[in-house]
Design an enzyme around this catalytic site. Structure first.
Site, PDB file in Angstrom:
ATOM      1  N   ASP A  10      -3.272  -7.405  14.886  1.00 50.33           N
ATOM      2  CA  ASP A  10      -2.772  -6.113  15.073  1.00 50.33           C
ATOM      3  C   ASP A  10      -2.781  -5.310  16.305  1.00 50.33           C
ATOM      4  O   ASP A  10      -2.154  -4.613  16.813  1.00 50.33           O
ATOM      5  CB  ASP A  10      -3.480  -5.166  13.956  1.00 50.33           C
ATOM      6  CG  ASP A  10      -2.920  -5.218  12.464  1.00 50.33           C
ATOM      7  OD1 ASP A  10      -1.719  -5.288  12.195  1.00 50.33           O
ATOM      8  OD2 ASP A  10      -3.703  -5.043  11.625  1.00 50.33           O
ATOM      9  N   HIS A  16      -1.388   1.046  16.049  1.00 53.87           N
ATOM     10  CA  HIS A  16      -1.527  -0.130  16.831  1.00 53.87           C
ATOM     11  C   HIS A  16      -0.646  -0.302  18.119  1.00 53.87           C
ATOM     12  O   HIS A  16       0.033  -1.242  18.222  1.00 53.87           O
ATOM     13  CB  HIS A  16      -1.529  -1.290  15.954  1.00 53.87           C
ATOM     14  CG  HIS A  16      -2.751  -1.414  15.102  1.00 53.87           C
ATOM     15  ND1 HIS A  16      -3.982  -1.617  15.296  1.00 53.87           N
ATOM     16  CD2 HIS A  16      -2.502  -1.222  13.619  1.00 53.87           C
ATOM     17  CE1 HIS A  16      -4.856  -1.438  14.028  1.00 53.87           C
ATOM     18  NE2 HIS A  16      -3.772  -1.371  12.942  1.00 53.87           N
ATOM     19  N   GLU A  38      -6.326   4.121  13.726  1.00 49.94           N
ATOM     20  CA  GLU A  38      -7.282   3.226  14.221  1.00 49.94           C
ATOM     21  C   GLU A  38      -7.948   3.889  15.179  1.00 49.94           C
ATOM     22  O   GLU A  38      -9.054   3.195  15.850  1.00 49.94           O
ATOM     23  CB  GLU A  38      -6.631   1.901  14.712  1.00 49.94           C
ATOM     24  CG  GLU A  38      -5.629   2.099  16.065  1.00 49.94           C
ATOM     25  CD  GLU A  38      -4.341   2.545  15.435  1.00 49.94           C
ATOM     26  OE1 GLU A  38      -3.147   2.569  16.417  1.00 49.94           O
ATOM     27  OE2 GLU A  38      -3.876   3.054  14.219  1.00 49.94           O
ATOM     28  N   LYS A  65       1.491   1.924   7.653  1.00 58.81           N
ATOM     29  CA  LYS A  65       1.896   1.082   8.821  1.00 58.81           C
ATOM     30  C   LYS A  65       2.714   1.734   9.630  1.00 58.81           C
ATOM     31  O   LYS A  65       3.381   2.677   9.494  1.00 58.81           O
ATOM     32  CB  LYS A  65       2.657  -0.223   8.290  1.00 58.81           C
ATOM     33  CG  LYS A  65       1.561  -1.020   7.677  1.00 58.81           C
ATOM     34  CD  LYS A  65       0.484  -1.341   8.401  1.00 58.81           C
ATOM     35  CE  LYS A  65       0.813  -2.380   9.514  1.00 58.81           C
ATOM     36  NZ  LYS A  65      -0.480  -2.869  10.205  1.00 58.81           N
ATOM     37  N   TYR A  69      -1.416   4.091  10.602  1.00 51.60           N
ATOM     38  CA  TYR A  69      -1.714   2.942  11.657  1.00 51.60           C
ATOM     39  C   TYR A  69      -0.504   2.703  12.931  1.00 51.60           C
ATOM     40  O   TYR A  69       0.527   2.431  12.389  1.00 51.60           O
ATOM     41  CB  TYR A  69      -2.286   1.814  11.140  1.00 51.60           C
ATOM     42  CG  TYR A  69      -3.240   1.815  10.364  1.00 51.60           C
ATOM     43  CD1 TYR A  69      -4.732   1.984  11.074  1.00 51.60           C
ATOM     44  CD2 TYR A  69      -3.485   1.680   8.985  1.00 51.60           C
ATOM     45  CE1 TYR A  69      -5.967   1.666  10.155  1.00 51.60           C
ATOM     46  CE2 TYR A  69      -4.550   1.671   8.064  1.00 51.60           C
ATOM     47  CZ  TYR A  69      -5.809   1.924   8.713  1.00 51.60           C
ATOM     48  OH  TYR A  69      -6.825   1.776   7.816  1.00 51.60           O
ATOM     49  N   ARG A  71       0.865  -1.082  -0.113  1.00 50.00           N
ATOM     50  CA  ARG A  71      -0.210  -0.100   0.067  1.00 50.00           C
ATOM     51  C   ARG A  71       0.950   1.016   0.082  1.00 50.00           C
ATOM     52  O   ARG A  71       2.085   1.106   0.152  1.00 50.00           O
ATOM     53  CB  ARG A  71      -0.890   0.069   1.111  1.00 50.00           C
ATOM     54  CG  ARG A  71      -1.897  -0.959   1.273  1.00 50.00           C
ATOM     55  CD  ARG A  71      -2.694  -1.220   2.512  1.00 50.00           C
ATOM     56  NE  ARG A  71      -1.985  -1.758   3.594  1.00 50.00           N
ATOM     57  CZ  ARG A  71      -2.377  -2.044   4.764  1.00 50.00           C
ATOM     58  NH1 ARG A  71      -3.639  -1.596   5.102  1.00 50.00           N
ATOM     59  NH2 ARG A  71      -1.665  -2.623   5.452  1.00 50.00           N
TER      60      ARG A  71
END
Length: 367
Positions: free
Chosen positions: A270, A96, A118, A75, A94, A15
């Site tokens: 995740d 996490h 998130e 990420k 993201y 991505r």
């Protein structure tokens, strides 16, 4: 504002965090966009496409990180990227954090402002930046489960749909949120026997109303989970607690209840995973076997379908990137409490309570 988009370096991640239309919108608003060379290739987007829409293509990630005030990623920063983080820099991706104490403490020490997709809340209390990737991961979970149930992949040798005279696979989905709903829809299309478990009875009523007849709902408690594990050929871990570590609903001893060769797809990996035996894997090496049960625990499932996932993600992130660049961090957080909830770390402090509670760190509200 100067916005940077580095190429993703996580294993098997295809991505990219911005589309050419995003570059166009930002540059027309007076901002500068730096794109690392080759950042979009995994999603089928060329450097020329970015450049023709006003981006400045730079040769290395180090240049992007050094020059940009706002970094937009997909990420969490990987270990090789940690030294590139600058105090006061905004990073929107993201994170996490609850899944990794090391990541949390390393990035905390860098003094950046970590804005996590998130935990960003929409006007209705939804999670708009998490939803599209949850949709992708939920649908992929059945696709991957079907593959790893095949005997050459060490699965039970089960066809999800069965055939006339042979029963279809039984699929237990732990969690009836976005991931669970999407997994159930695809599984139902395969004609499998599907059960969704959740603790929210209102959500179960809703799912009961919209799902086809081969999808049933069961209240999620310890007894019902164990009963479903005994029946299941495929288990989908689809549990989410916003910002916090996923609850461990399946213990190591519970695997003994399952059929040899059954498959667990833990989409919750995740956030640490909802199965005690979960550990992160990659698309290059996606599975491992514990007590005869195949585990698939890839931490970036949507990364494998980069083109679909990139467009789905950027459709929802671009409006926030544009507002952040136009308004600045403090003004936007003040005007939009849902956006303020996405600020997990700021100025060396933890500003998201679930993250702070997960690791017993001091909590300091952003505003």
């Amino acid at each position: 504002m100067r916005i940077g988009v580095p190429r993703e370096v996580k294993s098997d991640e295809y991505r990219v965090a911005m589309l050419p239309v995003g570059v166009d919108e930002l540059t027309h608003a007076g901002h500068e966009v730096l794109i690392e060379a080759g950042a979009g290739l995994g999603s089928g987007i060329s450097d020329e496409s970015y450049a023709s829409n006003g981006a400045r293509i730079v040769a290395t990630a180090a240049e992007v990180w050094e020059l940009a005030e706002l970094i937009v990623k997909v990420k969490e920063p990987q270990a090789t990227e940690w030294p590139l983080l600058r105090t006061g820099q905004l990073v929107f991706t993201y994170f996490h954090f609850a899944a990794s104490e090391e990541l949390t403490k390393k990035i905390l020490a860098r003094g950046i402002t970590a804005i996590a997709y998130e935990t960003l809340r929409g006007p209705k209390g939804d999670l708009p930046c998490l939803t599209p990737m949850s949709e992708v991961a939920g649908r992929m979970s059945i696709q991957e489960g079907a593959k790893y149930l095949e005997r050459p992949q060490l699965g039970r040798g089960i066809l999800l749909a069965g055939v006339p005279g042979v029963a279809p696979a039984h699929i237990a989905i732990l969690g009836g949120g976005v991931v669970g709903k999407n997994a159930a829809r695809i599984a139902a299309g395969f004609q499998a026997d599907v059960v969704i478990l959740d603790v929210n009875v209102d959500r179960l009523r809703y799912l009961e109303d919209i799902m086809p007849p081969n999808v049933n709902t069961v209240f999620s408690d310890r007894h019902n989970i164990r009963e479903q594990l005994q029946l299941a050929d495929l288990v989908i871990g689809a549990v989410l607690v916003e910002g916090a570590r996923a609850p461990r609903l399946v213990k190591r001893d519970d695997l003994k209840l399952m059929k040899p060769g059954a498959v667990i797809i833990d989409v919750a990996v995740d956030q640490g995973g909802c199965v005690e035996t979960t550990r992160p894997t990659t698309h290059s090496s996606p599975t491992y076997v514990v007590d005869g049960i195949v585990h698939y625990c890839v931490t970036n499932m949507p990364g494998a379908v980069g083109r679909t996932s990139t467009y789905a993600l950027c459709n929802v992130t671009l409006p926030y990137v544009l507002r952040l660049a136009n308004q600045g961090l403090k003004a936007m957080a003040t005007a939009d409490p849902g956006f303020a909830n996405a600020i997990n770390l700021h100025d060396g402090k933890v500003t998201n309570k679930p993250v702070a509670d997960t690791f017993q760190l001091p909590f300091s509200p952003f505003c």
